[in-house]
Design a protein around this motif. Structure first.
Motif, PDB file in Angstrom:
ATOM      1  N   ASN A  22       0.850  -1.187   0.000  1.00  0.00           N
ATOM      2  CA  ASN A  22       0.000   0.000   0.000  1.00  0.00           C
ATOM      3  C   ASN A  22       0.888   1.241   0.000  1.00  0.00           C
ATOM      4  O   ASN A  22       2.046   1.203   0.447  1.00  0.00           O
ATOM      5  CB  ASN A  22      -0.902   0.016   1.225  1.00  0.00           C
ATOM      6  N   ILE A  23       0.345   2.329  -0.465  1.00  0.00           N
ATOM      7  CA  ILE A  23       1.121   3.577  -0.579  1.00  0.00           C
ATOM      8  C   ILE A  23       0.459   4.609   0.323  1.00  0.00           C
ATOM      9  O   ILE A  23      -0.761   4.807   0.282  1.00  0.00           O
ATOM     10  CB  ILE A  23       1.159   4.069  -2.029  1.00  0.00           C
ATOM     11  N   TYR A  24       1.291   5.253   1.150  1.00  0.00           N
ATOM     12  CA  TYR A  24       0.781   6.231   2.112  1.00  0.00           C
ATOM     13  C   TYR A  24       1.356   7.602   1.787  1.00  0.00           C
ATOM     14  O   TYR A  24       2.519   7.726   1.350  1.00  0.00           O
ATOM     15  CB  TYR A  24       1.169   5.825   3.534  1.00  0.00           C
ATOM     16  N   ILE A  25       0.544   8.636   1.992  1.00  0.00           N
ATOM     17  CA  ILE A  25       0.964  10.015   1.735  1.00  0.00           C
ATOM     18  C   ILE A  25       0.838  10.793   3.034  1.00  0.00           C
ATOM     19  O   ILE A  25      -0.166  10.684   3.757  1.00  0.00           O
ATOM     20  CB  ILE A  25       0.096  10.678   0.641  1.00  0.00           C
ATOM     21  N   GLY A  26       1.866  11.562   3.355  1.00  0.00           N
ATOM     22  CA  GLY A  26       1.847  12.361   4.573  1.00  0.00           C
ATOM     23  C   GLY A  26       3.141  13.122   4.735  1.00  0.00           C
ATOM     24  O   GLY A  26       4.024  13.118   3.845  1.00  0.00           O
ATOM     25  N   ASN A  27       3.284  13.792   5.890  1.00  0.00           N
ATOM     26  CA  ASN A  27       4.509  14.514   6.186  1.00  0.00           C
ATOM     27  C   ASN A  27       5.610  13.526   6.570  1.00  0.00           C
ATOM     28  O   ASN A  27       5.356  12.375   6.943  1.00  0.00           O
ATOM     29  CB  ASN A  27       4.281  15.506   7.334  1.00  0.00           C
ATOM     30  N   VAL A  28       6.850  14.000   6.541  1.00  0.00           N
ATOM     31  CA  VAL A  28       7.973  13.107   6.825  1.00  0.00           C
ATOM     32  C   VAL A  28       7.926  12.591   8.261  1.00  0.00           C
ATOM     33  O   VAL A  28       8.286  11.431   8.537  1.00  0.00           O
ATOM     34  CB  VAL A  28       9.309  13.816   6.539  1.00  0.00           C
ATOM     35  N   ASP A  29       7.454  13.438   9.190  1.00  0.00           N
ATOM     36  CA  ASP A  29       7.386  12.994  10.582  1.00  0.00           C
ATOM     37  C   ASP A  29       6.324  11.919  10.789  1.00  0.00           C
ATOM     38  O   ASP A  29       6.395  11.146  11.751  1.00  0.00           O
ATOM     39  CB  ASP A  29       7.087  14.184  11.497  1.00  0.00           C
ATOM     40  N   THR A  30       5.355  11.885   9.908  1.00  0.00           N
ATOM     41  CA  THR A  30       4.273  10.909  10.041  1.00  0.00           C
ATOM     42  C   THR A  30       4.804   9.479   9.940  1.00  0.00           C
ATOM     43  O   THR A  30       4.283   8.573  10.594  1.00  0.00           O
ATOM     44  CB  THR A  30       3.211  11.148   8.956  1.00  0.00           C
ATOM     45  N   PHE A  31       5.837   9.300   9.135  1.00  0.00           N
ATOM     46  CA  PHE A  31       6.334   7.953   8.858  1.00  0.00           C
ATOM     47  C   PHE A  31       7.604   7.607   9.642  1.00  0.00           C
ATOM     48  O   PHE A  31       8.270   6.613   9.358  1.00  0.00           O
ATOM     49  CB  PHE A  31       6.618   7.802   7.358  1.00  0.00           C
ATOM     50  N   SER A  32       7.940   8.422  10.637  1.00  0.00           N
ATOM     51  CA  SER A  32       9.173   8.159  11.387  1.00  0.00           C
ATOM     52  C   SER A  32       9.078   6.861  12.200  1.00  0.00           C
ATOM     53  O   SER A  32      10.029   6.082  12.276  1.00  0.00           O
ATOM     54  CB  SER A  32       9.485   9.337  12.308  1.00  0.00           C
TER      55      SER A  32
END
Length: 617
Positions: free
Chosen positions: A161-171
């Motif tokens: 799956n592909i997720y879109i968000g800010n860089v901190d979201t995926f830390s």
């Protein structure tokens, strides 16, 4: 709770754990790739292969011929603001991933990641910027992102799956991935290496025997797999991971050998045929590659990995049944570790052939459990073996001590019998010599002087008879052959009564008070007989008595033998210094007895005190 009920509870709990273990393994990749927070989630993409169609994510495809495999191509759209700096996050992908925003290439995984080992997956975090055409008042719009996913060298293409968000979201998701695939994997490799080195050193210096061979083979495989997984850091190690997979059948054999060891507590015997089979397995992949029959990836996919999966399944079932039968904790843990390993290898294998779409190398987790249980069970078996060895040594030591005591007793008995036989032989020889020599001459003297009328010859005849009687008493009295004071003195009475009565001495002799006297040492018995003989000799020869009594007395375990002579001359005090009386006193003192002599008007009273026997009859 009864023993049978407790056993049933343990069996049921174990089976529940065995069922839950594969479920946990198959769900672990979902936890690892789970993203809790995001702005958007792409769950479909539009495929450009053979017409436009929607494809559900995650998606995997496997082709057996990687050289002719076609890439996955398609596009997806995301909502993006003109001032937004967003990131695309792919929790995993397998194959070379390229992304285009419009006509601009914004990501190429081969440039970013390089080669990956078979025990590591790639993730992607890609920054996307709004196109310059997107300006107010159109603050938000749909952005089309195209991708191409070229299959890996094993023919697998997979995308999450592909997720879109800010860089901190995926830390947090990225941190989980890095901890598992990097930190945890390297730490596990270090622990495996240290344990392997310790086992090898112990084996070389003979602290461990054949029982260490199977754990060494298992750990060697795991260590080389771990080293091969470092190809992301050291690209030259990438071929090593592929070659190590080719030796999976060796690990199957090692697992089987180790299970046999912990089940029987005996190290497996060294088999030349098994050793030859191991060599064949190790040399087969390079030989097949040289002749162009297989490449390493095909060999691993269609032979090595299935052999490991089937072997682990068989060993898991064997271990489960063995635990249900024996309830031995080490077998239960080993069966659990094999079940987890089987589930992990099966999961990873099914993902490699695109049966499963959610990626995750669970073999890392299962190998850590395998190492922990391998260490625990091996330590427990070694300690149990040492306890059994110590117990066997104690039993052997006790048996040797008992045998030593038995041999010592038998040796002492043999020495005593030999000594007694030697004494008996010598006494027989002396008896024969005295009988055939001295007694013959004394008999002649007695016969020649028997009818003499001269006083001197009559005296010689009397002395000759005394001498013959004394010699017969000495020859026939054998106290060393007896252990009873009553029997010995009874034999002495029979030997002396008739000769004494022949020469006119009235004899009274009773040994009844000695009937309950216990066994007596032969040397003590000989001294008592000699004291009585000397007392009788003095009474007859020196005192010239006409009446002699030898009476035994017992008063509260105080034993006495009283020899009384009357009708002759009284005892003279000057005779106390004579050799006969001195010998009597000395003999009595040697065994703790006492001799006293009291004079009477016409004789004397000799009292012999004897200490109680240590052995009662």
């Amino acid at each position: 709770m009864t023993k049978s009920a407790s056993g049933l509870v343990r069996r049921v709990a174990f089976l529940i754990l065995i069922v839950l273990a594969p479920i946990a393994i198959f769900n672990f990749p979902k936890y690892l790739t789970h993203v809790a927070e995001y702005d958007q989630k792409v769950m479909f993409y539009t495929s450009l292969e053979g017409g436009s169609r929607s494809v559900l994510l995650p998606h995997s495809r496997f082709e057996s011929d990687p050289l002719s495999a076609s890439p996955l191509t398609g596009f997806f759209t995301v909502s993006l603001g003109w001032e937004d700096d967003k990131y695309l996050y792919f929790p995993f992908h397998v194959g070379r991933l390229k992304l285009w925003l419009g006509n601009s290439l914004i990501f190429d995984s081969e440039v970013k990641d390089g080669s990956k080992s078979v025990t590591q997956l790639s993730y992607a975090l890609v920054e996307i910027r709004a196109p310059s055409l997107m300006k107010p008042p159109n603050q938000y719009g749909e952005v089309k992102i195209s991708f191409e996913l070229t299959p890996s060298h094993r023919g697998l293409s997979s995308i999450s799956n592909i997720y879109i968000g800010n860089v901190d979201t995926f830390s947090v998701p990225i941190l989980k991935t890095r901890i598992y695939y990097d930190t945890y994997r390297i730490g596990l490799l270090g622990a495996q290496s240290v344990l392997l080195i310790l086992l090898i050193i112990s084996f070389i210096f003979r602290a461990l025997g054949r029982e260490a061979i199977a754990p060494i083979l298992i750990l060697t495989f795991l260590v080389f797999m771990g080293i091969g997984s470092l190809s992301g850091i050291i690209p030259s190690l990438f071929p090593l991971s592929k070659f190590v997979l080719s030796t999976l059948p060796v690990m199957v054999i090692a697992l089987n050998e180790y299970f046999g060891y912990i089940y029987s507590n005996k190290p497996p015997p060294i088999s030349s045929s098994r050793f030859f089979f191991l060599i064949v397995i190790c040399l087969s992949p390079p030989i097949l590659m040289v002749f162009g029959i297989f490449d390493v990836a095909t060999y691993n996919l269609f032979f090595a990995v299935p052999a490991l999966v089937l072997g682990l399944f068989a060993f898991s079932v064997q271990g489960i049944l063995s635990y249900i039968k024996s309830l031995r904790i080490e077998i239960g843990f080993w069966a659990l570790s094999l079940t987890v390993m089987f589930s992990a290898i099966l999961h990873d294998f099914l993902f490699r052939i695109a049966v499963l779409n959610v990626a995750g190398v669970t073999a890392i987790l299962s190998s850590s459990l395998l190492v922990i249980i391998l260490s625990a069970t091996f330590t427990q078996v070694i300690l149990r073996s040492k306890e059994q060895l110590a117990s066997a040594n104690k039993i052997l030591t006790d048996a040797l001590a008992d045998q030593s005591e038995t041999l010592k007793s038998e040796f002492e008995n043999s020495a005593r019998l030999i000594k007694e036989a030697t004494v008996a032989t010598e006494q027989t020889r002396l008896t024969r010599e005295l009988h055939d020599g001295v007694l013959t001459y004394m008999g002649i003297i007695n016969a020649l002087s028997e009818k003499a009328v001269e006083p001197t010859l009559q005296k010689i005849n009397q002395l000759a008879r005394y001498a013959v009687n004394e010699i017969r008493v000495i020859l026939e009295a054998r106290p060393a052959d007896q252990h009873s004071l009553t029997i010995a003195l009874g034999s002495l009475r029979e030997q002396m009564t008739d000769p004494l009565r022949t020469i006119g001495v009235n004899v009274e002799w009773s040994n009844l008070a000695l009937l309950n006297y216990g066994k007596i040492d032969p040397k003590v018995l000989m001294n008592i007989v000699r004291i009585i003989q000397e007392a009788i000799h003095n009474a007859v020869v020196r005192a010239g008595c006409t009446h002699l009594s030898v009476l035994a007395h017992n008063n509260d375990d105080e034993y006495k033998i009283i020899i009384t002579n009357t009708g002759g001359r009284p005892f003279c005090e000057e005779h106390r210094r004579g050799h006969g009386i001195v010998n009597m006193v000395s003999r009595a003192a040697s065994f703790g007895g006492e001799v006293t002599i009291n004079s009477t008007e016409c004789g004397a009273v000799v009292t012999l005190t004897i200490p109680p026997s240590e052995q009662r009859l």
